[in-house]
Design a protein around this motif. Structure first.
Motif, PDB file in Angstrom:
ATOM      1  N   LYS A 198       0.834  -1.200   0.000  1.00 27.96           N
ATOM      2  CA  LYS A 198       0.000   0.000   0.000  1.00 27.96           C
ATOM      3  C   LYS A 198       0.871   1.253   0.000  1.00 27.96           C
ATOM      4  CE  LYS A 198      -4.014  -1.987   2.303  1.00 27.96           C
ATOM      5  NZ  LYS A 198      -4.916  -1.903   3.451  1.00 27.96           N
ATOM      6  N   ALA A 199       2.023   1.164   0.539  1.00 28.99           N
ATOM      7  CA  ALA A 199       2.860   2.364   0.643  1.00 28.99           C
ATOM      8  C   ALA A 199       3.851   2.443  -0.521  1.00 28.99           C
ATOM      9  CB  ALA A 199       3.603   2.361   1.974  1.00 28.99           C
ATOM     10  N   ASN A 200       3.768   1.452  -1.365  1.00 26.84           N
ATOM     11  CA  ASN A 200       4.693   1.420  -2.499  1.00 26.84           C
ATOM     12  C   ASN A 200       6.138   1.359  -2.017  1.00 26.84           C
ATOM     13  OD1 ASN A 200       2.655   1.541  -4.476  1.00 26.84           O
ATOM     14  ND2 ASN A 200       2.537   3.788  -4.283  1.00 26.84           N
ATOM     15  N   ALA A 201       6.375   0.660  -0.986  1.00 27.74           N
ATOM     16  CA  ALA A 201       7.740   0.546  -0.437  1.00 27.74           C
ATOM     17  C   ALA A 201       8.125  -0.901  -0.309  1.00 27.74           C
ATOM     18  CB  ALA A 201       7.795   1.241   0.940  1.00 27.74           C
ATOM     19  N   LEU A 202       7.571  -1.695  -1.126  1.00 30.49           N
ATOM     20  CA  LEU A 202       7.835  -3.119  -1.025  1.00 30.49           C
ATOM     21  C   LEU A 202       9.276  -3.406  -1.401  1.00 30.49           C
ATOM     22  CD1 LEU A 202       6.714  -5.953  -0.550  1.00 30.49           C
ATOM     23  CD2 LEU A 202       6.004  -6.006  -2.957  1.00 30.49           C
ATOM     24  N   ALA A 203       9.796  -2.715  -2.417  1.00 32.06           N
ATOM     25  CA  ALA A 203      11.157  -2.967  -2.835  1.00 32.06           C
ATOM     26  C   ALA A 203      12.140  -2.694  -1.728  1.00 32.06           C
ATOM     27  CB  ALA A 203      11.473  -2.070  -4.055  1.00 32.06           C
ATOM     28  N   GLU A 204      11.952  -1.633  -1.103  1.00 31.55           N
ATOM     29  CA  GLU A 204      12.832  -1.309   0.049  1.00 31.55           C
ATOM     30  C   GLU A 204      12.677  -2.344   1.138  1.00 31.55           C
ATOM     31  OE1 GLU A 204      12.160   2.650   1.363  1.00 31.55           O
ATOM     32  OE2 GLU A 204      12.747   3.551  -0.516  1.00 31.55           O
ATOM     33  N   PHE A 205      11.466  -2.708   1.320  1.00 34.10           N
ATOM     34  CA  PHE A 205      11.202  -3.689   2.395  1.00 34.10           C
ATOM     35  C   PHE A 205      11.867  -5.016   2.066  1.00 34.10           C
ATOM     36  CE2 PHE A 205       8.533  -7.150   4.080  1.00 34.10           C
ATOM     37  CZ  PHE A 205       8.723  -6.942   5.475  1.00 34.10           C
ATOM     38  N   ILE A 206      11.784  -5.412   0.807  1.00 40.73           N
ATOM     39  CA  ILE A 206      12.400  -6.684   0.394  1.00 40.73           C
ATOM     40  C   ILE A 206      13.902  -6.570   0.502  1.00 40.73           C
ATOM     41  CG2 ILE A 206      12.775  -8.239  -1.567  1.00 40.73           C
ATOM     42  CD1 ILE A 206       9.898  -7.568  -2.485  1.00 40.73           C
ATOM     43  N   SER A 207      14.431  -5.445   0.056  1.00 42.56           N
ATOM     44  CA  SER A 207      15.853  -5.236   0.137  1.00 42.56           C
ATOM     45  C   SER A 207      16.347  -5.327   1.562  1.00 42.56           C
ATOM     46  CB  SER A 207      16.203  -3.855  -0.456  1.00 42.56           C
ATOM     47  OG  SER A 207      17.594  -3.616  -0.326  1.00 42.56           O
ATOM     48  N   LYS A 208      15.679  -4.689   2.352  1.00 40.85           N
ATOM     49  CA  LYS A 208      16.049  -4.708   3.795  1.00 40.85           C
ATOM     50  C   LYS A 208      15.896  -6.097   4.364  1.00 40.85           C
ATOM     51  CE  LYS A 208      15.115  -2.465   8.159  1.00 40.85           C
ATOM     52  NZ  LYS A 208      14.307  -1.508   8.917  1.00 40.85           N
ATOM     53  N   LEU A 209      14.867  -6.739   3.856  1.00 39.75           N
ATOM     54  CA  LEU A 209      14.625  -8.089   4.364  1.00 39.75           C
ATOM     55  C   LEU A 209      15.744  -9.010   3.908  1.00 39.75           C
ATOM     56  CD1 LEU A 209      12.700  -9.958   5.897  1.00 39.75           C
ATOM     57  CD2 LEU A 209      11.422 -10.317   3.784  1.00 39.75           C
ATOM     58  N   ASN A 210      16.223  -8.847   2.676  1.00 34.62           N
ATOM     59  CA  ASN A 210      17.318  -9.656   2.197  1.00 34.62           C
ATOM     60  C   ASN A 210      18.569  -9.398   3.023  1.00 34.62           C
ATOM     61  OD1 ASN A 210      15.821 -10.922   0.164  1.00 34.62           O
ATOM     62  ND2 ASN A 210      16.259  -9.317  -1.344  1.00 34.62           N
ATOM     63  N   ASP A 211      18.814  -8.159   3.278  1.00 37.66           N
ATOM     64  CA  ASP A 211      19.974  -7.825   4.114  1.00 37.66           C
ATOM     65  C   ASP A 211      19.883  -8.486   5.487  1.00 37.66           C
ATOM     66  OD1 ASP A 211      21.002  -6.291   2.050  1.00 37.66           O
ATOM     67  OD2 ASP A 211      20.161  -4.388   2.866  1.00 37.66           O
ATOM     68  N   TYR A 212      18.735  -8.459   5.950  1.00 37.10           N
ATOM     69  CA  TYR A 212      18.507  -9.029   7.295  1.00 37.10           C
ATOM     70  C   TYR A 212      18.734 -10.534   7.273  1.00 37.10           C
ATOM     71  CZ  TYR A 212      16.205 -10.289  11.672  1.00 37.10           C
ATOM     72  OH  TYR A 212      15.939 -10.803  12.935  1.00 37.10           O
ATOM     73  N   VAL A 213      18.288 -11.143   6.123  1.00 35.71           N
ATOM     74  CA  VAL A 213      18.441 -12.602   5.987  1.00 35.71           C
ATOM     75  C   VAL A 213      19.904 -12.947   5.862  1.00 35.71           C
ATOM     76  CG1 VAL A 213      17.974 -14.585   4.472  1.00 35.71           C
ATOM     77  CG2 VAL A 213      16.149 -12.969   5.056  1.00 35.71           C
ATOM     78  N   LYS A 214      20.636 -12.174   5.080  1.00 37.41           N
ATOM     79  CA  LYS A 214      22.065 -12.407   4.935  1.00 37.41           C
ATOM     80  C   LYS A 214      22.768 -12.300   6.275  1.00 37.41           C
ATOM     81  CE  LYS A 214      22.430 -10.764   0.119  1.00 37.41           C
ATOM     82  NZ  LYS A 214      22.970  -9.742  -0.780  1.00 37.41           N
ATOM     83  N   GLY A 215      22.391 -11.293   6.958  1.00 39.63           N
ATOM     84  CA  GLY A 215      23.014 -11.123   8.299  1.00 39.63           C
ATOM     85  C   GLY A 215      22.720 -12.319   9.207  1.00 39.63           C
ATOM     86  N   LYS A 216      21.581 -12.781   9.099  1.00 37.66           N
ATOM     87  CA  LYS A 216      21.186 -13.901   9.931  1.00 37.66           C
ATOM     88  C   LYS A 216      21.907 -15.175   9.487  1.00 37.66           C
ATOM     89  CE  LYS A 216      18.318 -12.250  12.906  1.00 37.66           C
ATOM     90  NZ  LYS A 216      18.591 -12.379  14.333  1.00 37.66           N
ATOM     91  N   ASP A 217      22.089 -15.397   8.199  1.00 35.21           N
ATOM     92  CA  ASP A 217      22.805 -16.567   7.703  1.00 35.21           C
ATOM     93  C   ASP A 217      24.235 -16.541   8.198  1.00 35.21           C
ATOM     94  OD1 ASP A 217      20.602 -17.606   6.393  1.00 35.21           O
ATOM     95  OD2 ASP A 217      21.123 -16.663   4.448  1.00 35.21           O
ATOM     96  N   ALA A 218      24.821 -15.370   8.092  1.00 31.49           N
ATOM     97  CA  ALA A 218      26.205 -15.264   8.562  1.00 31.49           C
ATOM     98  C   ALA A 218      26.278 -15.551  10.055  1.00 31.49           C
ATOM     99  CB  ALA A 218      26.755 -13.863   8.259  1.00 31.49           C
ATOM    100  N   GLU A 219      25.354 -15.076  10.715  1.00 27.73           N
ATOM    101  CA  GLU A 219      25.332 -15.293  12.198  1.00 27.73           C
ATOM    102  C   GLU A 219      25.104 -16.761  12.487  1.00 27.73           C
ATOM    103  OE1 GLU A 219      22.778 -13.802  16.158  1.00 27.73           O
ATOM    104  OE2 GLU A 219      22.430 -12.863  14.179  1.00 27.73           O
ATOM    105  N   LEU A 220      24.240 -17.387  11.641  1.00 30.48           N
ATOM    106  CA  LEU A 220      23.946 -18.810  11.841  1.00 30.48           C
ATOM    107  C   LEU A 220      25.176 -19.641  11.564  1.00 30.48           C
ATOM    108  CD1 LEU A 220      21.896 -21.023  12.468  1.00 30.48           C
ATOM    109  CD2 LEU A 220      21.189 -20.957  10.082  1.00 30.48           C
ATOM    110  N   ASN A 221      25.896 -19.340  10.531  1.00 30.73           N
ATOM    111  CA  ASN A 221      27.114 -20.078  10.210  1.00 30.73           C
ATOM    112  C   ASN A 221      28.116 -19.986  11.346  1.00 30.73           C
ATOM    113  OD1 ASN A 221      26.161 -20.932   7.696  1.00 30.73           O
ATOM    114  ND2 ASN A 221      26.907 -19.087   6.628  1.00 30.73           N
TER     115      ASN A 221
END
Length: 852
Positions: free
Chosen positions: A60-83
Motif C-alpha cells: 500500500k505504501a509502495n515501499a515493497l522494494a525497500e522492504f524486500i531489500s532490507k529483508l534480504n539484508d537481514y536474511v544475509k546477516g542472519k545466515d552469517a550469524e547462523l554459520n
C-alpha cells in the motif's frame, strides 16, 4: 497495524511533492518499525501470520522494494550469524560428548551403588518387619498391663475410699462419710464388681450407714451435754449481761421522754428502736464458742437417709432428758420413789435469792437455746410450738414454787430490798422469756402478787408506822419557819390553797407561821415518797394489763393506806389517836386544823396519782373523762374524821365547861343581902373559860370558833337556867347575885367574840331566855306581865308563860303569891292563847339554838 488514512485528492491538504515525500518517509518509518516487529517474530511459529500484514502495508505504501531489500539484508546477516554459531556449536558438541562419556561411566558406578543400596534396603526391611512384630507384641503386653493397672487402681481407690469413710467416722464427719458411701456404691464399686472384696465391701455398706447414723446421733447427744448442759451457767450469764445492756440502752432512750416512758422492754415500740447488735445469739458468741457442726452434720445424715422423723423423735427424747436434769437439779441424788414424791410435791422452794437467781438463769438459758437452735436448724429438729408447750408446762410448775418462796419468807421492812430484788429477778427472767417470744402471763401474775400482797402492804405499814410516829411525836402547834430556804422546801412539799395566808403571794417577811403542824409536813413527804416508790417499783417490768395495775396502786394501796381499815388505814389511826387524846385540847384542836389540810391534800393527791400513772403507764385511772378529776374515796372518810374531830372538840369543851360549872355552888337561894359584884367562883370560872377558849380556838377558823363559842354559851346558859328552874325558892337578893354573875359572864364571853359580829348575835341569842328570866324576877311589879300580853311579847318573848309563872311562884314575895292565885283562873281561860303564843316564841328560840 492501523491503516493510514489518505485524503480523496491523495494529498490530505498538501501538495503532491510534499505528499509523496512525506509518504516515503512515513513508509520508511513504518517498514522499519514493522521490520523490527518482523525480525523479532522470526523465531516464532506464527511468523508468517505476522509477516503478512507488514507486506500488505508495504504494498500500500509502495515501499515493497525497500522492504524486500532490507529483508534480504537481514536474511544475509542472519545466515552469517547462523554459520558462525554452527562453527561455535561443534566445539560445544565435542565437549558435551566427552561430558556424556563421563556421565555414562559415573552412571555405571551409580548403578552398582544402587544395587548395593537395594540389597541393604531389603535387609533393613526384613529387620524392620521383625521389629514391628516385636513392637506389636510389646504394645499388647503394655495394654494388658495398663488395663491391669487401671483395675488395680480402681480397687485401691475403693479400698482408700473405704478407709477414708472409716477415718471420717472417727473424725465425726458423718455427713462427709455418708456422701463417700454414696459415691462408693454408685460410682466406684460397680467398676470392681467382679472382685470378691468389692462384694464384701458392698455387704458392709448397711452396717457403715447404721454406724454413721448411730454415731451421728450419739455425737449430737454429746454435743447437747458438753455444749448446752455443761455450759448452761455460762450461757445464762451471757444472756443476763445482754439483757442488762438492752435495758440500759432502752432506759437511756426512755429517760425524760413522755412518748417512750409508757413503753416497757420488749414492747413493739422498743423492739422497733432496738439496735440489732443488742440481739444476743448464743451460737454467734465468740466467748461461748458453741459450734453447730455436730447438729448440722447429724441433721444432714438423717435428711439424706430420709429418716428425719426418727432423728426428731430421738432428739426430742434427749432434749427432754437435759430439760429434766436442768429444771430439777436437786433431785439427782434421790431414789426413784423419792423423785416421784418430789415431782408430785408442789411446795418446792429455794434457800435464798442467790440460788433462785442461778436456777432461773439456767432455765432462761435452756429455753433461749431451744428456740435459737430451732431457728438455726430451720425447725427441722424441733418446732417452736413444741418449745412453747414445754415452756407452758414448766411455767405451771414454776409458779407454785415462786409463790411458795414468797410465802415461806418473812417479809418485813428490814428485808424490803430483798423483795425488790426478787421482783427484779423475776422481771428479768420474764423479759428474757418475752424476748424469745414465750408467753409470760402465767408467771406475770406473780409480779402482780408481789405488788398487791407483799410490796404494797409493806409500804402501807411503813407509811402507817411513820405516820403514827409523826402524830405521836408532834408538838401539835403551828409550824414556824424563819428563813426562805426552809419556806421554799415546805411550799414544794405540802399542798395548800393558793389563797392561804402563808402562800408566797401573801408573804412579806419572816418568820412565817403555818396553820398546820409538823405531822402534816411529814405526811406530805411520805405520801409523795409512797407514790414514787410505787412508780419506781412498777416502771420497768409491769407491762401487762396496766388498767389492773393502776387499780391496785389506787384501790389496794392508796385507798387502803388512807382508808379506815384497822391496822392499815391512817384515817382509822387518826380517829383512834383523837379518841385517845380527846381530853388533850392542843392535840384535838391542832388535829382538826391539820385535817383541813389533809382533806385538801387528798384532792391534789388524786390529781398527782392520775398524772404520774398516765406518764408512767400511758393510761390514767380508768373511768375518768378527760374533763373530770379523779377523787379518792378517802376524801369521804377524812371528811367524817374531821367531823369526828370537830365533835371531839365540842365534847371536850362541853366536858371542860361542865367540870368548871360543877365547881360553882348555887346552894343559898335566900341570902340575907345582895352582893355588890360577881362572886369569886364566877370570876374564876370566867378566867378558866377565857383560857380554855383561847387555848382551843385560837388557831381554829373563825366560823368554827363562833360555832364552838355558841355551843358553850348555850350550854352555860342552860346550866344557869336549869339551876334557876330547879331552885325550890329564891329571894330577890339571890336573883340580884345571879344577875351580877350572869352579866360578868356575858361581858367576859363578849370579849371572846368581839371580832365577830355574828358571834355577838349568837351570844345574845343563847343567853336570851336566862336574861329574860332574871329580868322578869327583878321587875318591881309583875302586874303588867300578867295583864299585858303585848308587854310579855315585847320583853319576854323567849319565856314560856307557864314556866314564867313557876319562877314567879318561887319568888319570896307575898304579893306575888296573891297575884298568882288571882291569875290562875285567868290562865285557865286565856292560857291556851297566851301559852300558845309564848310556846310559839319559845319554840322559835329552841329552833334558833338547834339551827346554830
Amino acid at each position: 497495524m492501523a491503516p493510514v488514512k489518505v485524503s480523496a485528492n491523495g494529498s490530505n491538504g498538501r501538495t503532491n511533492d510534499e505528499n509523496e515525500e512525506n509518504d516515503t518517509v512515513d513508509l520508511k518509518n513504518l517498514l522499519l518499525q514493522e521490520s523490527d516487529l518482523f525480525l523479532s517474530s522470526l523465531d516464532s511459529e506464527a511468523y508468517l501470520d505476522s509477516l503478512a500484514p507488514i507486506i500488505t502495508e508495504a504494498l500500500k505504501a509502495n515501499a515493497l522494494a525497500e522492504f524486500i531489500s532490507k529483508l534480504n539484508d537481514y536474511v544475509k546477516g542472519k545466515d552469517a550469524e547462523l554459520n558462525q554459531k554452527s562453527l561455535d556449536s561443534a566445539t560445544d558438541i565435542n565437549t558435551c560428548i566427552d561430558s556424556i562419556d563421563q556421565v555414562s561411566i559415573q552412571s555405571h558406578e551409580l548403578s552398582g551403588s544402587l544395587l548395593k543400596v537395594n540389597s541393604f534396603l531389603k535387609q533393613s526391611t526384613l529387620g524392620l518387619i521383625e521389629k514391628k512384630s516385636k513392637l506389636l507384641k510389646a504394645k499388647e503386653t503394655e495394654r494388658a498391663i495398663t488395663e491391669t493397672s487401671l483395675v488395680l487402681n480402681l480397687c485401691i481407690q475403693v479400698l482408700e475410699i473405704t478407709n477414708k469413710i472409716h477415718e471420717l467416722i472417727k473424725q465425726r464427719r458423718y455427713f462427709s462419710a455418708l456422701k463417700l458411701i454414696d459415691e462408693l456404691t454408685s460410682i466406684h464399686l460397680p467398676k470392681v464388681s467382679n472382685f470378691s472384696f468389692s462384694v464384701k465391701i458392698y455387704d458392709s455398706i448397711p452396717h457403715l450407714t447404721s454406724m454413721i447414723k448411730e454415731e451421728a446421733l450419739d455425737n449430737l447427744c454429746k454435743w447437747l451435754l458438753t455444749q448446752v448442759e455443761r455450759k448452761i451457767d455460762d450461757i445464762g450469764d451471757k444472756i443476763s449481761l445482754s439483757l442488762e445492756a438492752t435495758q440500759n440502752d432502752w432506759a437511756s432512750k426512755r429517760e425524760g421522754s413522755v412518748l417512750l416512758m409508757p413503753h416497757r422492754l420488749n414492747s413493739a415500740v422498743e423492739m422497733s428502736m432496738r439496735d440489732a447488735d443488742l440481739n444476743f445469739n448464743v451460737f454467734e458468741s465468740s466467748e461461748l464458742n458453741i459450734t453447730l457442726g455436730p447438729v448440722f452434720d447429724c441433721l444432714l445424715v438423717y435428711q439424706s437417709l430420709g429418716e428425719l422423723p426418727i432423728l426428731c423423735a430421738a432428739y426430742h427424747k434427749e432434749w427432754m432428758k437435759k430439760y429434766q436434769r436442768i429444771i430439777y437439779p436437786m433431785t439427782l441424788s434421790l431414789s426413784a420413789r423419792e423423785k416421784l414424791a418430789f415431782f408430785k410435791e408442789t411446795k418446792v422452794s429455794f434457800p435464798d435469792l442467790i440460788s433462785l437467781e442461778s436456777y432461773l438463769r439456767k432455765i432462761a438459758a435452756l429455753f433461749v437455746v431451744d428456740k435459737q437452735l430451732n431457728s438455726q436448724t430451720k425447725f427441722e429438729l424441733r418446732s417452736n410450738a413444741s418449745a412453747d408447750d414445754l415452756w407452758e408446762s414448766f411455767a405451771n410448775k414454776l409458779k407454785p414454787v415462786l409463790i411458795n418462796f414468797l410465802e415461806t419468807e418473812e417479809w418485813t421492812m428490814d428485808n424490803l430490798s430483798q423483795l425488790v430484788d426478787f421482783k427484779d429477778l423475776l422481771g428479768n427472767f420474764l423479759q428474757t422469756m418475752e424476748n424469745s417470744q414465750y408467753k409470760t402471763s402465767e408467771l406475770y401474775d406473780i409480779l402482780i402478787i408481789v405488788l398487791r400482797d407483799y410490796y404494797g402492804p409493806l409500804l402501807i405499814q411503813q407509811f402507817r408506822f411513820e405516820f403514827i410516829q409523826s402524830i405521836q411525836s408532834d408538838h401539835y402547834m403551828p409550824s414556824v419557819v424563819t428563813n426562805k430556804n426552809m419556806y421554799d422546801e415546805i411550799m414544794k412539799i405540802c399542798w395548800y390553797k393558793s389563797e392561804s395566808s402563808f402562800a408566797p403571794k401573801n408573804i412579806k417577811g419572816f418568820p412565817v407561821s403555818f396553820p398546820f403542824s409538823e405531822d402534816y409536813l411529814r405526811y406530805c413527804i411520805n405520801i409523795r415518797q409512797l407514790l414514787k416508790d410505787l412508780i419506781d417499783f412498777t416502771s420497768d417490768y409491769y407491762s401487762q394489763d396496766l388498767a389492773e395495775l393502776n387499780r391496785i396502786i389506787v384501790n389496794d394501796i392508796f385507798e387502803k393506806c388512807l382508808g379506815d381499815t384497822p391496822g392499815f388505814g391512817i384515817c382509822h389511826d387518826m380517829k383512834t389517836f383523837i379518841t385517845k387524846n380527846a381530853n388533850n385540847k392542843e392535840i384535838v384542836a391542832q388535829s382538826y386544823t391539820n385535817l383541813e389540810y389533809y382533806l385538801y391534800s387528798l384532792y391534789e393527791i388524786g390529781k398527782l396519782i392520775d398524772k404520774r400513772l398516765r406518764f408512767s403507764n400511758g393510761i390514767g385511772i380508768i373511768n375518768i373523762d378527760t374533763n373530770s378529776t379523779f377523787k379518792l374515796k378517802a376524801i369521804e372518810l377524812f371528811t367524817s374524821v374531821r367531823k369526828f374531830s370537830e365533835d371531839a372538840i365540842f365534847q371536850m369543851v362541853d366536858q371542860k365547861v361542865h367540870e368548871l360549872l360543877e365547881l360553882l355552888q348555887y346552894e343559898d337561894w335566900t341570902p340575907a343581902s345582895a352582893n355588890t359584884g360577881p362572886s369569886g367562883d364566877i370570876e374564876e370560872f370566867a378566867v378558866f373559860l377565857d383560857n380554855l377558849f383561847n387555848s382551843i380556838f385560837s388557831n381554829l377558823p373563825s366560823s368554827f370558833r363562833t360555832l364552838g363559842l355558841f355551843r358553850s354559851f348555850d350550854f352555860i346558859s342552860e346550866y344557869f337556867l336549869s339551876e334557876l328552874n330547879n331552885a325550890p325558892r329564891f329571894n330577890r337578893n339571890a336573883i340580884i347575885n345571879l344577875d351580877l354573875d350572869v352579866k360578868h359572864l356575858e361581858e367576859s364571853m363578849a370579849s371572846l367574840v368581839s371580832t365577830d359580829s355574828q358571834g355577838d348575835g349568837a351570844l345574845q341569842s343563847t343567853f336570851a331566855e336566862l336574861r329574860q328570866s332574871i329580868d322578869l324576877l327583878l321587875l318591881d311589879n309583875y302586874d303588867e306581865f300578867y295583864k299585858d300580853p303585848t308587854f310579855r311579847m315585847r320583853r319576854f318573848d323567849r319565856l314560856k308563860y307557864d314556866l314564867a309563872l313557876k319562877l314567879l311562884k318561887k319568888m319570896q314575895r307575898e304579893e306575888v303569891d296573891d297575884v298568882v292565885s288571882i291569875t290562875e283562873n285567868t290562865l285557865t281561860r286565856e292560857g291556851s292563847i297566851l301559852s300558845g303564843s309564848a310556846a310559839k316564841f319559845a319554840n322559835w328560840g329552841k329552833f334558833r339554838k338547834s339551827d346554830t
